[in-house]
Design a protein around this motif. Structure first.
Motif, PDB file in Angstrom:
ATOM      1  N   PHE A  14      35.513  46.471  47.329  1.00 51.36           N
ATOM      2  CA  PHE A  14      36.002  47.147  45.987  1.00 51.36           C
ATOM      3  C   PHE A  14      37.288  46.630  45.529  1.00 51.36           C
ATOM      4  O   PHE A  14      37.627  47.166  44.457  1.00 51.36           O
ATOM      5  CB  PHE A  14      35.981  48.665  46.470  1.00 51.36           C
ATOM      6  N   LEU A  15      38.004  45.634  46.332  1.00 51.51           N
ATOM      7  CA  LEU A  15      39.034  45.099  45.594  1.00 51.51           C
ATOM      8  C   LEU A  15      38.566  44.057  44.766  1.00 51.51           C
ATOM      9  O   LEU A  15      37.480  43.334  44.630  1.00 51.51           O
ATOM     10  CB  LEU A  15      39.887  44.548  46.809  1.00 51.51           C
ATOM     11  N   PRO A  16      39.730  43.660  43.931  1.00 50.39           N
ATOM     12  CA  PRO A  16      39.331  42.689  42.878  1.00 50.39           C
ATOM     13  C   PRO A  16      39.050  41.266  43.338  1.00 50.39           C
ATOM     14  O   PRO A  16      39.677  41.114  44.398  1.00 50.39           O
ATOM     15  CB  PRO A  16      40.918  42.639  41.876  1.00 50.39           C
ATOM     16  N   VAL A  17      38.305  40.687  42.765  1.00 47.67           N
ATOM     17  CA  VAL A  17      37.745  39.273  43.390  1.00 47.67           C
ATOM     18  C   VAL A  17      39.174  38.168  43.133  1.00 47.67           C
ATOM     19  O   VAL A  17      39.078  37.227  43.558  1.00 47.67           O
ATOM     20  CB  VAL A  17      36.654  38.554  42.804  1.00 47.67           C
ATOM     21  N   MET A  18      40.073  38.354  42.327  1.00 44.95           N
ATOM     22  CA  MET A  18      41.131  37.507  41.771  1.00 44.95           C
ATOM     23  C   MET A  18      42.316  38.247  42.007  1.00 44.95           C
ATOM     24  O   MET A  18      42.364  39.574  41.710  1.00 44.95           O
ATOM     25  CB  MET A  18      41.057  36.675  40.997  1.00 44.95           C
ATOM     26  N   SER A  19      43.545  37.576  42.079  1.00 46.72           N
ATOM     27  CA  SER A  19      44.889  38.218  42.127  1.00 46.72           C
ATOM     28  C   SER A  19      45.261  38.494  40.662  1.00 46.72           C
ATOM     29  O   SER A  19      44.749  37.763  39.842  1.00 46.72           O
ATOM     30  CB  SER A  19      45.999  37.326  42.749  1.00 46.72           C
ATOM     31  N   MET A  20      46.182  39.484  40.519  1.00 52.95           N
ATOM     32  CA  MET A  20      46.606  39.495  39.018  1.00 52.95           C
ATOM     33  C   MET A  20      47.111  38.188  38.403  1.00 52.95           C
ATOM     34  O   MET A  20      46.988  37.893  37.275  1.00 52.95           O
ATOM     35  CB  MET A  20      47.838  40.369  39.127  1.00 52.95           C
ATOM     36  N   ALA A  21      47.806  37.301  39.338  1.00 51.51           N
ATOM     37  CA  ALA A  21      48.407  36.131  38.618  1.00 51.51           C
ATOM     38  C   ALA A  21      47.296  35.034  38.378  1.00 51.51           C
ATOM     39  O   ALA A  21      47.455  34.603  37.154  1.00 51.51           O
ATOM     40  CB  ALA A  21      49.131  35.273  39.964  1.00 51.51           C
TER      41      ALA A  21
END
Length: 227
Positions: A14-21
Protein backbone atom coordinates in the motif's frame (compact mmCIF):
# COMPACT_ATOMS: atom_id res chain seq x y z
CA UNK A 1 -18.76 -8.19 14.36
CA UNK A 2 -15.84 -5.85 14.95
CA UNK A 3 -15.22 -2.64 13.02
CA UNK A 4 -11.51 -2.75 13.72
CA UNK A 5 -9.13 -2.05 10.87
CA UNK A 6 -7.09 -5.13 10.08
CA UNK A 7 -3.48 -4.34 9.20
CA UNK A 8 -2.08 -6.71 6.63
CA UNK A 9 1.31 -8.19 7.16
CA UNK A 10 2.05 -7.22 3.57
CA UNK A 11 1.26 -3.54 4.17
CA UNK A 12 4.23 -2.70 1.94
CA UNK A 13 1.96 -3.10 -1.05
CA UNK A 14 0.00 0.00 0.00
CA UNK A 15 3.05 2.26 0.07
CA UNK A 16 4.02 4.48 -2.89
CA UNK A 17 6.20 2.81 -5.49
CA UNK A 18 8.62 5.76 -5.50
CA UNK A 19 9.99 8.25 -3.02
CA UNK A 20 8.89 11.87 -2.89
CA UNK A 21 12.26 12.90 -4.29
CA UNK A 22 11.84 10.54 -7.24
CA UNK A 23 8.26 11.72 -7.85
CA UNK A 24 9.35 15.36 -7.84
CA UNK A 25 12.23 14.58 -10.19
CA UNK A 26 9.90 12.72 -12.57
CA UNK A 27 7.42 15.60 -12.55
CA UNK A 28 10.16 18.17 -13.15
CA UNK A 29 11.60 16.16 -16.05
CA UNK A 30 8.16 15.84 -17.65
CA UNK A 31 7.68 19.61 -17.43
CA UNK A 32 11.12 20.32 -18.91
CA UNK A 33 10.66 17.71 -21.65
CA UNK A 34 7.37 19.33 -22.62
CA UNK A 35 8.95 22.78 -22.74
CA UNK A 36 12.20 21.93 -24.51
CA UNK A 37 11.44 18.98 -26.77
CA UNK A 38 7.77 19.03 -27.68
CA UNK A 39 6.53 21.48 -30.29
CA UNK A 40 3.15 23.19 -30.40
CA UNK A 41 0.94 22.31 -33.39
CA UNK A 42 3.13 19.26 -34.04
CA UNK A 43 3.18 17.34 -30.76
CA UNK A 44 0.24 19.10 -29.16
CA UNK A 45 -2.19 21.87 -30.03
CA UNK A 46 -5.29 23.72 -28.98
CA UNK A 47 -8.34 22.60 -30.94
CA UNK A 48 -10.63 25.62 -31.64
CA UNK A 49 -13.80 25.55 -29.61
CA UNK A 50 -12.55 23.01 -27.05
CA UNK A 51 -11.12 25.33 -24.39
CA UNK A 52 -7.57 26.34 -23.59
CA UNK A 53 -6.08 22.97 -22.64
CA UNK A 54 -3.97 21.59 -25.50
CA UNK A 55 -4.65 18.17 -26.96
CA UNK A 56 -1.88 15.61 -27.13
CA UNK A 57 -1.21 14.60 -30.74
CA UNK A 58 0.27 11.34 -32.02
CA UNK A 59 3.84 12.68 -32.53
CA UNK A 60 3.82 14.02 -28.98
CA UNK A 61 2.57 10.71 -27.58
CA UNK A 62 5.35 8.90 -29.44
CA UNK A 63 7.98 11.27 -28.03
CA UNK A 64 6.71 10.81 -24.48
CA UNK A 65 6.75 7.03 -24.89
CA UNK A 66 10.33 7.15 -26.14
CA UNK A 67 11.35 9.45 -23.27
CA UNK A 68 9.91 7.10 -20.65
CA UNK A 69 11.05 3.93 -22.44
CA UNK A 70 7.55 2.67 -23.15
CA UNK A 71 6.77 0.20 -25.93
CA UNK A 72 3.18 0.08 -27.25
CA UNK A 73 1.32 -3.14 -27.99
CA UNK A 74 -2.05 -2.84 -29.74
CA UNK A 75 -4.64 -5.44 -28.81
CA UNK A 76 -7.80 -5.57 -31.00
CA UNK A 77 -10.90 -5.87 -28.83
CA UNK A 78 -13.65 -5.28 -31.39
CA UNK A 79 -13.73 -5.37 -35.19
CA UNK A 80 -16.63 -4.98 -37.60
CA UNK A 81 -16.01 -5.23 -41.35
CA UNK A 82 -19.18 -5.14 -43.44
CA UNK A 83 -17.72 -4.92 -46.94
CA UNK A 84 -21.02 -5.47 -48.77
CA UNK A 85 -23.30 -3.44 -46.48
CA UNK A 86 -25.49 -6.50 -45.95
CA UNK A 87 -25.63 -5.89 -42.18
CA UNK A 88 -26.13 -2.12 -42.41
CA UNK A 89 -28.98 -1.44 -44.84
CA UNK A 90 -26.78 -1.64 -47.89
CA UNK A 91 -24.09 0.77 -46.65
CA UNK A 92 -20.57 -0.41 -45.94
CA UNK A 93 -19.49 -0.15 -42.31
CA UNK A 94 -16.12 -0.60 -40.62
CA UNK A 95 -15.30 -0.33 -36.93
CA UNK A 96 -12.06 -0.94 -35.05
CA UNK A 97 -11.47 -0.77 -31.29
CA UNK A 98 -8.04 -1.31 -29.76
CA UNK A 99 -6.50 -1.40 -26.34
CA UNK A 100 -3.02 0.07 -26.35
CA UNK A 101 -0.80 -1.42 -23.64
CA UNK A 102 2.43 0.39 -22.78
CA UNK A 103 5.25 -1.79 -21.48
CA UNK A 104 8.61 -1.09 -19.90
CA UNK A 105 10.99 -3.98 -19.26
CA UNK A 106 8.14 -6.44 -19.61
CA UNK A 107 5.84 -4.68 -17.14
CA UNK A 108 2.65 -3.00 -18.33
CA UNK A 109 2.73 0.61 -17.12
CA UNK A 110 -0.59 1.80 -18.51
CA UNK A 111 -3.29 1.14 -21.10
CA UNK A 112 -5.98 3.01 -22.98
CA UNK A 113 -8.80 2.21 -25.39
CA UNK A 114 -9.48 3.93 -28.70
CA UNK A 115 -12.02 3.28 -31.43
CA UNK A 116 -12.97 4.64 -34.83
CA UNK A 117 -15.65 3.77 -37.37
CA UNK A 118 -16.45 4.67 -40.95
CA UNK A 119 -19.75 6.33 -40.03
CA UNK A 120 -18.04 9.19 -38.24
CA UNK A 121 -18.99 12.33 -40.12
CA UNK A 122 -15.60 13.05 -41.68
CA UNK A 123 -15.39 9.51 -43.10
CA UNK A 124 -19.04 8.83 -43.94
CA UNK A 125 -19.51 12.00 -45.96
CA UNK A 126 -17.52 14.03 -48.41
CA UNK A 127 -17.96 17.37 -50.11
CA UNK A 128 -19.47 16.40 -53.44
CA UNK A 129 -18.65 18.60 -56.42
CA UNK A 130 -20.31 18.75 -59.81
CA UNK A 131 -18.65 16.66 -62.50
CA UNK A 132 -18.05 17.91 -66.01
CA UNK A 133 -20.38 16.17 -68.51
CA UNK A 134 -17.55 16.21 -71.05
CA UNK A 135 -14.41 15.08 -69.20
CA UNK A 136 -15.85 13.69 -65.95
CA UNK A 137 -13.62 15.66 -63.55
CA UNK A 138 -15.05 17.40 -60.46
CA UNK A 139 -14.06 20.80 -61.74
CA UNK A 140 -17.32 22.60 -62.58
CA UNK A 141 -17.47 26.24 -61.46
CA UNK A 142 -20.09 28.93 -61.81
CA UNK A 143 -19.14 31.60 -64.31
CA UNK A 144 -19.25 35.29 -63.39
CA UNK A 145 -19.98 36.38 -66.93
CA UNK A 146 -22.60 35.49 -69.59
CA UNK A 147 -21.54 33.60 -72.73
CA UNK A 148 -19.72 35.81 -75.22
CA UNK A 149 -22.08 34.84 -78.03
CA UNK A 150 -25.15 35.50 -75.81
CA UNK A 151 -24.35 38.53 -73.64
CA UNK A 152 -27.96 38.87 -72.43
CA UNK A 153 -28.07 35.36 -70.96
CA UNK A 154 -27.37 34.58 -67.31
CA UNK A 155 -23.85 33.39 -66.43
CA UNK A 156 -23.56 29.64 -66.86
CA UNK A 157 -20.98 27.03 -65.88
CA UNK A 158 -17.49 26.15 -67.01
CA UNK A 159 -15.07 23.31 -66.48
CA UNK A 160 -12.18 24.91 -64.63
CA UNK A 161 -8.88 24.08 -66.35
CA UNK A 162 -6.92 25.18 -63.25
CA UNK A 163 -8.66 22.37 -61.37
CA UNK A 164 -7.77 19.81 -64.02
CA UNK A 165 -10.83 20.40 -66.21
CA UNK A 166 -11.21 20.63 -69.97
CA UNK A 167 -12.42 24.23 -70.28
CA UNK A 168 -15.88 23.41 -71.67
CA UNK A 169 -18.74 25.88 -71.12
CA UNK A 170 -22.37 25.09 -70.24
CA UNK A 171 -25.65 26.97 -70.03
CA UNK A 172 -26.98 27.97 -66.61
CA UNK A 173 -29.90 25.54 -66.92
CA UNK A 174 -27.95 22.53 -68.19
CA UNK A 175 -29.55 19.66 -66.27
CA UNK A 176 -26.46 17.52 -66.70
CA UNK A 177 -24.99 19.83 -64.07
CA UNK A 178 -27.94 21.18 -62.10
CA UNK A 179 -29.37 17.70 -61.42
CA UNK A 180 -26.18 16.47 -59.79
CA UNK A 181 -25.96 16.00 -55.99
CA UNK A 182 -23.40 18.37 -54.54
CA UNK A 183 -22.38 19.51 -51.07
CA UNK A 184 -22.41 16.99 -48.21
CA UNK A 185 -22.97 13.58 -49.77
CA UNK A 186 -22.30 10.05 -48.58
CA UNK A 187 -18.91 8.71 -49.46
CA UNK A 188 -19.48 5.98 -52.07
CA UNK A 189 -16.00 4.53 -51.54
CA UNK A 190 -15.84 3.83 -47.80
CA UNK A 191 -13.71 0.77 -48.48
CA UNK A 192 -10.94 3.17 -49.51
CA UNK A 193 -10.66 4.58 -45.98
CA UNK A 194 -10.55 1.26 -44.07
CA UNK A 195 -6.83 1.57 -43.34
CA UNK A 196 -7.30 5.19 -42.22
CA UNK A 197 -10.07 4.21 -39.81
CA UNK A 198 -7.95 1.32 -38.46
CA UNK A 199 -4.92 3.55 -37.86
CA UNK A 200 -7.05 6.27 -36.27
CA UNK A 201 -8.37 3.80 -33.69
CA UNK A 202 -4.79 2.82 -32.82
CA UNK A 203 -3.77 6.46 -32.59
CA UNK A 204 -6.58 7.27 -30.15
CA UNK A 205 -5.69 4.27 -28.01
CA UNK A 206 -2.02 5.33 -27.95
CA UNK A 207 -2.83 8.87 -26.85
CA UNK A 208 -5.19 7.64 -24.13
CA UNK A 209 -2.63 5.16 -22.81
CA UNK A 210 0.19 7.72 -22.88
CA UNK A 211 -1.77 10.28 -20.87
CA UNK A 212 -2.33 7.67 -18.16
CA UNK A 213 1.11 6.04 -18.18
CA UNK A 214 3.19 9.21 -17.97
CA UNK A 215 0.72 11.22 -15.85
CA UNK A 216 0.40 13.85 -18.56
CA UNK A 217 -3.30 14.65 -18.12
CA UNK A 218 -2.30 17.74 -16.16
CA UNK A 219 -0.71 19.14 -19.29
CA UNK A 220 -2.79 17.66 -22.13
CA UNK A 221 -6.19 16.25 -22.94
CA UNK A 222 -7.26 13.64 -25.48
CA UNK A 223 -7.03 14.68 -29.12
CA UNK A 224 -10.57 16.10 -29.15
CA UNK A 225 -10.46 16.83 -32.85
CA UNK A 226 -10.55 13.10 -33.54
CA UNK A 227 -13.36 12.23 -31.10
Amino acid sequence: MSNEIVVSESAQQFLPVMSMATALQRYSMTVEFTKQIMRQDTDYGIIPGTGTKPSLLKPGAEKLCSFFGLSPVFVPIDTVEDWTGEQHAGEQFFLYRYRCELYRSGTMIGSGIGSCNSWESKYRYRNGKAKCPECGTESISRSKYPPRERPNDKPGWYCNQKAGGCGANFDVGDKRITDQSVGKVKNPDQADIVNTVDKMAQKRALVAATLIAVNASEFFTQDIEDM
